[in-house]
Design a protein around this motif. Structure first.
Motif, PDB file in Angstrom:
ATOM      1  N   VAL A  43     -38.085 -18.780 -16.046  1.00  0.00           N
ATOM      2  CA  VAL A  43     -36.732 -19.558 -16.411  1.00  0.00           C
ATOM      3  C   VAL A  43     -36.375 -20.349 -15.334  1.00  0.00           C
ATOM      4  N   LYS A  44     -36.021 -21.628 -15.519  1.00  0.00           N
ATOM      5  CA  LYS A  44     -35.704 -22.584 -14.663  1.00  0.00           C
ATOM      6  C   LYS A  44     -34.018 -22.529 -14.335  1.00  0.00           C
ATOM      7  N   ASN A  45     -33.090 -22.380 -15.671  1.00  0.00           N
ATOM      8  CA  ASN A  45     -31.913 -22.137 -15.280  1.00  0.00           C
ATOM      9  C   ASN A  45     -31.391 -21.363 -16.630  1.00  0.00           C
ATOM     10  N   LEU A  46     -30.468 -20.699 -16.390  1.00  0.00           N
ATOM     11  CA  LEU A  46     -29.444 -20.066 -17.406  1.00  0.00           C
ATOM     12  C   LEU A  46     -28.114 -21.139 -17.571  1.00  0.00           C
ATOM     13  N   ILE A  47     -27.611 -21.568 -18.645  1.00  0.00           N
ATOM     14  CA  ILE A  47     -26.678 -22.564 -18.719  1.00  0.00           C
ATOM     15  C   ILE A  47     -25.826 -21.915 -19.758  1.00  0.00           C
ATOM     16  N   ILE A  48     -24.461 -21.651 -19.070  1.00  0.00           N
ATOM     17  CA  ILE A  48     -23.289 -21.116 -19.923  1.00  0.00           C
ATOM     18  C   ILE A  48     -22.369 -22.020 -20.300  1.00  0.00           C
ATOM     19  N   THR A  49     -21.925 -22.106 -21.573  1.00  0.00           N
ATOM     20  CA  THR A  49     -21.338 -23.053 -22.297  1.00  0.00           C
ATOM     21  C   THR A  49     -19.781 -22.572 -22.030  1.00  0.00           C
ATOM     22  N   ALA A  50     -18.757 -23.498 -21.659  1.00  0.00           N
ATOM     23  CA  ALA A  50     -17.514 -23.190 -21.783  1.00  0.00           C
ATOM     24  C   ALA A  50     -16.556 -24.221 -22.687  1.00  0.00           C
ATOM     25  N   SER A  51     -15.345 -23.533 -23.455  1.00  0.00           N
ATOM     26  CA  SER A  51     -14.586 -24.236 -24.093  1.00  0.00           C
ATOM     27  C   SER A  51     -13.945 -25.509 -23.097  1.00  0.00           C
ATOM     28  N   GLY A  52     -13.532 -24.901 -21.937  1.00  0.00           N
ATOM     29  CA  GLY A  52     -12.784 -25.634 -21.196  1.00  0.00           C
ATOM     30  C   GLY A  52     -11.365 -25.102 -21.056  1.00  0.00           C
ATOM     31  N   GLY A  53     -10.977 -24.249 -22.033  1.00  0.00           N
ATOM     32  CA  GLY A  53      -9.772 -23.480 -21.878  1.00  0.00           C
ATOM     33  C   GLY A  53      -8.556 -24.339 -22.255  1.00  0.00           C
ATOM     34  N   SER A  54      -7.349 -23.909 -22.211  1.00  0.00           N
ATOM     35  CA  SER A  54      -6.075 -24.669 -22.427  1.00  0.00           C
ATOM     36  C   SER A  54      -5.786 -25.975 -22.006  1.00  0.00           C
ATOM     37  N   PHE A  55      -6.442 -26.128 -20.884  1.00  0.00           N
ATOM     38  CA  PHE A  55      -5.890 -27.323 -19.756  1.00  0.00           C
ATOM     39  C   PHE A  55      -7.267 -28.328 -19.480  1.00  0.00           C
ATOM     40  N   ARG A  56      -8.106 -27.969 -20.484  1.00  0.00           N
ATOM     41  CA  ARG A  56      -9.482 -29.142 -20.180  1.00  0.00           C
ATOM     42  C   ARG A  56      -9.101 -30.411 -19.906  1.00  0.00           C
ATOM     43  N   GLY A  57      -9.381 -31.016 -18.752  1.00  0.00           N
ATOM     44  CA  GLY A  57      -9.097 -32.239 -18.293  1.00  0.00           C
ATOM     45  C   GLY A  57      -7.933 -32.510 -17.506  1.00  0.00           C
ATOM     46  N   ILE A  95      -7.718 -12.259 -21.398  1.00  0.00           N
ATOM     47  CA  ILE A  95      -8.906 -12.947 -21.473  1.00  0.00           C
ATOM     48  C   ILE A  95      -8.443 -14.614 -21.901  1.00  0.00           C
ATOM     49  N   THR A  96      -7.359 -14.864 -22.488  1.00  0.00           N
ATOM     50  CA  THR A  96      -7.013 -16.142 -22.992  1.00  0.00           C
ATOM     51  C   THR A  96      -6.529 -16.679 -21.557  1.00  0.00           C
ATOM     52  N   ILE A  97      -5.779 -16.003 -20.682  1.00  0.00           N
ATOM     53  CA  ILE A  97      -5.279 -16.657 -19.453  1.00  0.00           C
ATOM     54  C   ILE A  97      -6.597 -16.928 -18.683  1.00  0.00           C
ATOM     55  N   ASP A  98      -7.530 -16.087 -18.439  1.00  0.00           N
ATOM     56  CA  ASP A  98      -8.767 -16.169 -17.882  1.00  0.00           C
ATOM     57  C   ASP A  98      -9.527 -17.207 -18.322  1.00  0.00           C
ATOM     58  N   SER A  99      -9.341 -17.609 -19.515  1.00  0.00           N
ATOM     59  CA  SER A  99      -9.963 -18.865 -19.951  1.00  0.00           C
ATOM     60  C   SER A  99      -9.414 -20.116 -19.500  1.00  0.00           C
ATOM     61  N   SER A 100      -8.033 -19.997 -19.283  1.00  0.00           N
ATOM     62  CA  SER A 100      -7.405 -21.323 -18.799  1.00  0.00           C
ATOM     63  C   SER A 100      -7.521 -21.491 -17.546  1.00  0.00           C
ATOM     64  N   THR A 101      -7.704 -20.553 -16.571  1.00  0.00           N
ATOM     65  CA  THR A 101      -8.182 -20.497 -15.204  1.00  0.00           C
ATOM     66  C   THR A 101      -9.715 -20.919 -14.769  1.00  0.00           C
ATOM     67  N   LEU A 102     -10.546 -20.964 -15.958  1.00  0.00           N
ATOM     68  CA  LEU A 102     -12.079 -20.735 -15.941  1.00  0.00           C
ATOM     69  C   LEU A 102     -12.337 -19.460 -15.019  1.00  0.00           C
ATOM     70  N   VAL A 103     -11.423 -18.536 -14.672  1.00  0.00           N
ATOM     71  CA  VAL A 103     -11.954 -17.330 -13.979  1.00  0.00           C
ATOM     72  C   VAL A 103     -12.915 -16.560 -15.009  1.00  0.00           C
ATOM     73  N   ASN A 104     -12.692 -17.013 -16.420  1.00  0.00           N
ATOM     74  CA  ASN A 104     -13.420 -15.992 -17.464  1.00  0.00           C
ATOM     75  C   ASN A 104     -14.795 -16.523 -17.320  1.00  0.00           C
ATOM     76  N   LYS A 105     -15.100 -17.806 -17.230  1.00  0.00           N
ATOM     77  CA  LYS A 105     -16.532 -18.509 -16.830  1.00  0.00           C
ATOM     78  C   LYS A 105     -17.116 -17.824 -15.621  1.00  0.00           C
ATOM     79  N   GLY A 106     -16.203 -17.781 -14.446  1.00  0.00           N
ATOM     80  CA  GLY A 106     -16.655 -16.968 -13.431  1.00  0.00           C
ATOM     81  C   GLY A 106     -17.213 -15.672 -13.397  1.00  0.00           C
ATOM     82  N   LEU A 107     -16.403 -15.048 -14.172  1.00  0.00           N
ATOM     83  CA  LEU A 107     -16.887 -13.398 -14.744  1.00  0.00           C
ATOM     84  C   LEU A 107     -17.942 -13.473 -15.278  1.00  0.00           C
ATOM     85  N   GLU A 108     -18.311 -14.483 -16.208  1.00  0.00           N
ATOM     86  CA  GLU A 108     -19.571 -14.579 -17.187  1.00  0.00           C
ATOM     87  C   GLU A 108     -20.673 -15.034 -16.060  1.00  0.00           C
TER      88      GLU A 108
END
Length: 383
Positions: free
Chosen positions: A165-179, A205-218
């Motif tokens: 394995v070279k890399n694991l690549i986790i995808t993120a929707s970007g949450g409510s405030f992407r950009g 989990i929706t709040i976590d998605s908006s902060t990207l903490v959810n991706k951090g947990l992942e």
């Protein structure tokens, strides 16, 4: 016939799991369920699926259910979840409760040699080192991840060897405030943060998605589940949420799992693995309707939750427990409007700065770090 226990049967994952079971009554039997406050839905589920054991999170719910089902094996609160983890009758336990409360039941299920369909990422974030140690001791037990990203990684890792394995690549929707940038997030309301562009999920989990903490947990969960170094775990923003995650191998091949934005597929796979089965419960993906797939770099400066997660993971020990606990209370305080949106990051960062990490050698070490962090956050930010 496989006996299934569902911890968190009233939430999004739990109700999706029951839909999977509803379509395969000849394969799956619901032996136990748990709910927290929504005892009315638990009662409906008892009537439909006739579980032998039930745990509920509140005394009010306990009294109501006990009165209506006097013969039911009924448990209450945290101890109730632990008892459901100890059931001999269970073949597969789906842990879909939110928060660190799911750890004890997972530990008990591992000791019983069960398959854990893991949808509670906090288990691996707060105590992954200990969980991995237990899995090596109780070899009959196994964890099959249910989070769409980790299920995708699990499936994609079947294509090659871990050492390649070279890399694991986790995808993120970007949450409510992407950009958006920090200046645009100063006055974000709870209502704003709960408007996720893709998913219908629980509030936390929706709040976590908006902060990207959810991706951090992942990211932390991926490190613990697959024992891959943090330098080899990447996050990319993928707004369409069709590519659920990828594995890049040393020959530069990328193996991805694509699918409809439907949690029932990873849930069913965790129940049936290594078999793959058709089901009326599962949505299909029409690539012609999807059209373009796009990918972006995450903004880790604006959404500091992701960078703080990498920092906690690299420090290791109880620091990831602190990261998780501080975030849980910060989200709670934000939803009560006691802190602002961007202060969620401040709470996590200051809690980490305040903590001297310890090596995780027991469940007690995890629970102690968790409890002390919660108390510290309440005392310093909750007034």
């Amino acid at each position: 016939m496989k006996n299934i226990t569902i911890l968190g049967s009233t939430g999004s994952i739990g109700t999706n799991a029951l839909e999977v079971i509803r379509q395969k009554r000849d394969e799956f039997n619901v032996v136990a369920i748990s709910g927290h406050t929504n005892y009315k839905l638990v009662i409906e589920q008892i009537k439909e699926f006739n579980p032998k054991y039930v745990s509920i999170g509140t005394e009010e719910g306990y009294e109501v259910i006990k009165k209506e089902f006097p013969e039911l094996n009924l448990f209450l609160g945290r101890e109730g979840l632990k008892k459901l983890g100890q059931l001999d009758e269970t073949d597969i336990i789906l842990t879909a409760v939110s928060g660190v409360i799911g750890i004890e039941a997972t530990v008990e299920a591992i000791k019983k040699g069960k398959r854990i369909a893991l949808a509670n990422k906090e288990t691996m974030v707060a105590g992954g080192v200990y969980i991995r140690k237990l899995l090596k001791e109780y070899k009959d037990a196994e964890i099959i991840p249910v989070d769409s990203e980790h299920s995708a990684l699990f499936q994609s890792l079947l294509a090659g060897k871990k050492e390649n394995v070279k890399n694991l690549i986790i995808t993120a929707s970007g949450g409510s405030f992407r950009g958006k940038k920090r200046d645009e997030l100063k006055n974000i309301t709870v209502e704003d943060a709960l408007k996720h562009p893709k998913w219908s999920m629980g509030k936390k989990i929706t709040i976590d998605s908006s902060t990207l903490v959810n991706k951090g947990l992942e990211v932390i969960e991926a490190h613990e589940l697959f024992e891959i170094d943090y330098d080899k775990i990447k996050v990319v923003v993928h707004p369409q949420s069709i590519v659920h995650s990828l594995v890049e191998y040393e020959d530069n091949a990328m193996i991805a799992q694509l699918g409809a934005t439907d949690m029932k597929l990873p849930i069913q796979l965790a129940f049936t693995y290594p078999e793959r089965e058709s089901s009326k419960a599962l949505d299909t993906l029409d690539l012609m309707k999807v059209g373009a797939l796009t990918f972006e770099e995450p903004d880790m400066e604006t959404f500091k939750g992701l960078s703080l997660a990498y920092k906690a993971g690299r420090i290791g020990g109880t620091m990831t427990t602190v990261f998780n606990a501080a975030n849980e209370i910060a989200v709670e305080l934000f939803m009560k409007e006691k802190i602002k949106f961007l202060e969620i990051y401040d709470v996590i960062e200051k809690a980490m700065e305040n903590h001297i990490p310890k090596e995780i050698d027991s469940l007690e070490t995890i629970l102690e770090a968790d409890e002390k962090t919660r108390q510290w956050v309440y005392e310093n930010f909750g007034k």
